[in-house]
Design a protein around this motif. Structure first.
Motif, PDB file in Angstrom:
ATOM      1  N   UNK A   7       0.778  -1.231   0.000  1.00 58.39           N
ATOM      2  CA  UNK A   7       0.000   0.000   0.000  1.00 58.39           C
ATOM      3  C   UNK A   7       0.811   1.283   0.000  1.00 58.39           C
ATOM      4  N   UNK A   8       2.122   1.169  -0.012  1.00 56.93           N
ATOM      5  CA  UNK A   8       3.011   2.326  -0.038  1.00 56.93           C
ATOM      6  C   UNK A   8       3.698   2.395  -1.396  1.00 56.93           C
ATOM      7  N   UNK A  47       6.086   7.055   0.245  1.00 59.45           N
ATOM      8  CA  UNK A  47       4.877   7.882   0.144  1.00 59.45           C
ATOM      9  C   UNK A  47       3.651   6.980   0.202  1.00 59.45           C
ATOM     10  N   UNK A  48       2.531   7.588   0.554  1.00 62.93           N
ATOM     11  CA  UNK A  48       1.243   6.907   0.553  1.00 62.93           C
ATOM     12  C   UNK A  48       0.189   7.947   0.209  1.00 62.93           C
ATOM     13  N   UNK A  76       5.645   9.964   3.674  1.00 63.73           N
ATOM     14  CA  UNK A  76       5.528   9.244   4.943  1.00 63.73           C
ATOM     15  C   UNK A  76       6.856   9.295   5.691  1.00 63.73           C
ATOM     16  N   UNK A  77       7.935   8.977   4.983  1.00 67.69           N
ATOM     17  CA  UNK A  77       9.260   8.949   5.610  1.00 67.69           C
ATOM     18  C   UNK A  77      10.321   9.061   4.522  1.00 67.69           C
ATOM     19  N   UNK A 126       8.022  -2.728   6.768  1.00 63.39           N
ATOM     20  CA  UNK A 126       7.863  -3.962   7.530  1.00 63.39           C
ATOM     21  C   UNK A 126       7.901  -3.714   9.032  1.00 63.39           C
ATOM     22  N   UNK A 127       8.701  -2.764   9.480  1.00 64.24           N
ATOM     23  CA  UNK A 127       8.819  -2.524  10.918  1.00 64.24           C
ATOM     24  C   UNK A 127       7.763  -1.553  11.449  1.00 64.24           C
ATOM     25  N   UNK A 128       7.032  -0.867  10.554  1.00 67.30           N
ATOM     26  CA  UNK A 128       6.019   0.090  10.992  1.00 67.30           C
ATOM     27  C   UNK A 128       4.610  -0.304  10.532  1.00 67.30           C
ATOM     28  N   UNK A 129       4.503  -1.442   9.905  1.00 68.76           N
ATOM     29  CA  UNK A 129       3.214  -1.865   9.343  1.00 68.76           C
ATOM     30  C   UNK A 129       2.291  -2.394  10.351  1.00 68.76           C
TER      31      UNK A 129
END
Length: 72
Positions: free
Chosen positions: A8-9, A35-36, A41-42, A69-72
Motif C-alpha cells: 500500500x506504499x 509515500x502513501x 511518509x518517511x 515492515x517494521x512500521x506496518x
C-alpha cells in the motif's frame, strides 16, 4: 530513481551522483523515500555510497521495505 509499490506504499530508491574530484571514479549516494496517497511518509538520510547507480537505488528500496515492515 527507481520505484515500486509495497503493501500500500510507494517506495522510491534514489541514487545521487557523488564526485568530489573529476579524476576520481563516480560514486552514488543512496537514499529512500516512502509515500502513501501522494503524501510523504518517511525519507532516509544518506544510506551509504555505492559504485553503481543501480546498487544505490536498490539500497534505498531495501531501506524503504524494511521501514514499512517494521512500521506496518
Amino acid at each position: 530513481m527507481e520505484s515500486q509499490s509495497y503493501q500500500g506504499y510507494n517506495l522510491w530508491g534514489h541514487a545521487i551522483l557523488q564526485q568530489a574530484d573529476i579524476l576520481q571514479p563516480e560514486r552514488y549516494a543512496a537514499s529512500g523515500t516512502i509515500t502513501r496517497h501522494n503524501k510523504l511518509v518517511e525519507a532516509s538520510g544518506i544510506l551509504g555510497c555505492f559504485d553503481t547507480e543501480e546498487q544505490a537505488q536498490h539500497a534505498g528500496l531495501d531501506w524503504a521495505r524494511a521501514w514499512v515492515d517494521s512500521h506496518g
